[in-house]
Write a protein that holds these residues in place. Structure first.
Motif, PDB file in Angstrom:
ATOM      1  N   ALA A  78       0.826  -1.212   0.000  1.00 44.37           N
ATOM      2  CA  ALA A  78       0.000   0.000   0.000  1.00 44.37           C
ATOM      3  C   ALA A  78       0.856   1.256   0.000  1.00 44.37           C
ATOM      4  N   TYR A  79       2.030   1.179   0.617  1.00 40.64           N
ATOM      5  CA  TYR A  79       2.907   2.343   0.706  1.00 40.64           C
ATOM      6  C   TYR A  79       4.073   2.306  -0.282  1.00 40.64           C
ATOM      7  N   GLY A  80       4.053   1.367  -1.216  1.00 32.44           N
ATOM      8  CA  GLY A  80       5.068   1.314  -2.262  1.00 32.44           C
ATOM      9  C   GLY A  80       6.418   0.783  -1.821  1.00 32.44           C
ATOM     10  N   LEU A 132      -6.793  -0.962  -3.370  1.00 34.72           N
ATOM     11  CA  LEU A 132      -7.782  -0.524  -2.381  1.00 34.72           C
ATOM     12  C   LEU A 132      -7.853  -1.482  -1.198  1.00 34.72           C
ATOM     13  N   LEU A 133      -7.707  -2.762  -1.459  1.00 32.50           N
ATOM     14  CA  LEU A 133      -7.674  -3.739  -0.362  1.00 32.50           C
ATOM     15  C   LEU A 133      -6.427  -3.528   0.494  1.00 32.50           C
ATOM     16  N   ALA A 144     -12.483   2.160   5.910  1.00 29.41           N
ATOM     17  CA  ALA A 144     -11.622   1.838   4.765  1.00 29.41           C
ATOM     18  C   ALA A 144     -12.005   0.493   4.166  1.00 29.41           C
ATOM     19  N   ARG A 145     -12.287  -0.473   5.009  1.00 29.06           N
ATOM     20  CA  ARG A 145     -12.683  -1.794   4.510  1.00 29.06           C
ATOM     21  C   ARG A 145     -14.033  -1.727   3.797  1.00 29.06           C
ATOM     22  N   SER A 151     -16.075  -0.874  -3.599  1.00 32.44           N
ATOM     23  CA  SER A 151     -15.371  -0.546  -4.845  1.00 32.44           C
ATOM     24  C   SER A 151     -15.140  -1.757  -5.731  1.00 32.44           C
ATOM     25  N   VAL A 152     -15.183  -2.943  -5.161  1.00 33.01           N
ATOM     26  CA  VAL A 152     -14.896  -4.145  -5.942  1.00 33.01           C
ATOM     27  C   VAL A 152     -15.984  -4.341  -6.985  1.00 33.01           C
TER      28      VAL A 152
END
Length: 153
Positions: A78-80, A132-133, A144-145, A151-152
């Protein structure tokens, strides 16, 4: 080519991230455990493994957690900080530098600051809904969940 990071690359990494010194990119902590880590590694040697956009300073304990635990791996993605092997170009994946509270794109010998909107667009372009997950796991909130689940497609 082994996993040992050449001395020249370590000097370049120090120069690129000089504002923070040898600080864990994910936790913003300085300690004797901070080591250079490849964002994208894989088994065995790869001729492009030792490129500056593929290197970050990371706490060795945190790296062990990332390698051994799916939630830690999701947070790192998520943070690259970690990039799956199937991503062809790590420069397309921005990195969140926790100690600076900013997103950066690592390009060549430098880095370019970007805002959160651009970082999100880049992550979605590379990963699609998987991002997104990972972000929902990293944020660790019910909201967030729920946003991920909505969004899926």
């Amino acid at each position: 080519m082994g996993s040992h990071v050449p001395a020249r690359m370590l000097r370049d990494l120090d120069r690129r991230d000089s504002a923070a010194g040898r600080t864990c990119v994910l936790t913003a902590v300085q300690s004797e455990r901070i080591i250079p880590q490849h964002r994208q590694g894989g088994m065995g040697g790869r001729k492009d493994k030792h490129r500056l956009p593929n290197l970050l300073w990371l706490d060795s304990l945190i790296n062990s957690f990332i390698e051994d635990d799916a939630e830690w791996a999701a947070i790192a993605q998520a943070y690259g900080v970690k990039v799956p092997i199937w991503v062809k170009d790590v420069t397309r994946v921005p990195v969140w530098f926790a100690n600076e509270g900013r997103w950066f794109v690592l390009e060549g010998d430098g880095r370019r600051q970007i805002d959160a909107v651009e970082a999100l667009a880049m992550m979605l372009d590379v990963y699609g809904d998987d991002y997104l997950l990972w972000k929902a796991i990293a944020d660790d909130t019910d909201r967030a969940r729920a946003l991920y689940l909505r969004s899926v497609r």
